[in-house]
Design an enzyme around this catalytic site. Structure first.
Site, PDB file in Angstrom:
ATOM      1  N   CYS A   1     -20.873  51.299  37.504  1.00 56.88           N
ATOM      2  CA  CYS A   1     -19.895  52.332  37.859  1.00 56.88           C
ATOM      3  C   CYS A   1     -18.673  51.687  38.519  1.00 56.88           C
ATOM      4  O   CYS A   1     -18.800  51.059  39.571  1.00 56.88           O
ATOM      5  CB  CYS A   1     -20.539  53.355  38.789  1.00 56.88           C
ATOM      6  SG  CYS A   1     -19.390  54.545  39.488  1.00 56.88           S
TER       7      CYS A   1
ATOM      8  N   CYS B   1     -18.045  52.895  42.085  1.00 56.88           N
ATOM      9  CA  CYS B   1     -19.050  52.348  43.004  1.00 56.88           C
ATOM     10  C   CYS B   1     -18.732  50.901  43.358  1.00 56.88           C
ATOM     11  O   CYS B   1     -18.908  50.470  44.511  1.00 56.88           O
ATOM     12  CB  CYS B   1     -20.443  52.445  42.386  1.00 56.88           C
ATOM     13  SG  CYS B   1     -20.954  54.130  41.963  1.00 56.88           S
TER      14      CYS B   1
END
Length: 264
Positions: free
Chosen positions: A53, A56
């Site tokens: 991600c 993230c």
């Protein structure tokens, strides 16, 4: 002299190395689906993320800084890798990444403000989490149905791994793997349907016997009531017969006395 200097330099480097190792120790706890119950005690900030991600990845270093700041407030910081813990992501119903929760004494609140160190600090230090509604009971990770959802997530990941093994290890085409899963799904559905039908038939057969017994009981009661009523009627008839016979005897006695008096 040179040897003494070398020793001092070695000691200084060694101390710096030890200090570097201790400073590099992360304050962010890693949780799995087997140890997540520790989150139910104390105060926590928990981040759900995935290594692939981009959002993230961008907040990875910031999350370490947040952990350093939360240490002053006696608040724990943790993170969960959803790729390795699908059951836990299902239990928390994680549908977007990264997802952050504030947890205090088993009460779960989602963090929906801007993701910055200052906002995280103010959210906890100024108790802004009190203005956020807790997760409803039907979404609570401690509920039974959410644990079932987590198990379903784990099962789906297991099926995905089996599919990858069939395709890569055994060299079976993708369409054949899909066909195998389709046939297995149909067979499992048929077995479950057959089991449900058998259970329904078994359940239906029990009330019929109960109805018969009830009908028999009611029939016996009707028969008993009929017998009782017939006995009562018979008693009434007998009593009425006795009464009429007594009246006849009385009338005949009275007539006999009248006849005897007339003769005299």
């Amino acid at each position: 002299m040179a040897s003494v200097v070398k020793r001092w330099v070695f000691l200084i480097l060694l101390l710096f190395g030890i200090n570097f190792v201790f400073c590099d120790e992360s304050l962010v706890r890693q949780f799995s689906q087997d140890s997540w119950t520790e989150l139910l005690e104390g105060e926590w900030l928990v981040k759900f993320y995935a290594p692939w991600c981009p959002a993230c990845q961008s907040m990875a270093s910031m999350w370490e800084n947040v952990a350093q700041q939360m240490k002053e407030l006696n608040v724990n910081v943790a993170e969960v890798d959803v790729t390795n813990n699908p059951a836990l992501s299902g239990r928390f119903f994680v549908v977007a990444l990264p997802t952050i929760f504030h947890i205090k004494d088993g009460v779960f609140r989602p963090y929906k403000l801007a993701r910055s160190e200052k906002n995280f600090y103010d959210f906890v230090a100024r108790s802004q989490w009190k203005n956020v509604d807790p997760v409803p009971w039907y979404y609570s990770p401690t509920s039974i149905h959410m644990s079932f959802l987590g198990t379903f997530f784990r099962f789906s990941l297991a099926i995905k791994d089996i599919h990858a093994t069939i395709v890569t290890t055994y060299g079976i085409p993708v369409w054949a793997s899909y066909a195998i899963f389709a046939i297995a799904t149909i067979l499992i559905g048929l077995l479950i349907g057959l089991l449900i039908v058998c259970l329904c038939d078994l359940r239906r057969s029990e009330p019929k016997g109960g109805k018969k017994e009830k009908i028999r009981d009611s029939g016996d009661r009707v028969k008993l009531e009929t017998d009782n009523s017939s006995d009562i009627d018979q008693k009434d008839v007998n009593s009425s017969g006795k009464t009429s016979q007594t009246q006849d005897n009385s009338e005949s006695t009275l007539r006999h006395r009248e006849t005897k008096a007339a003769d005299e």
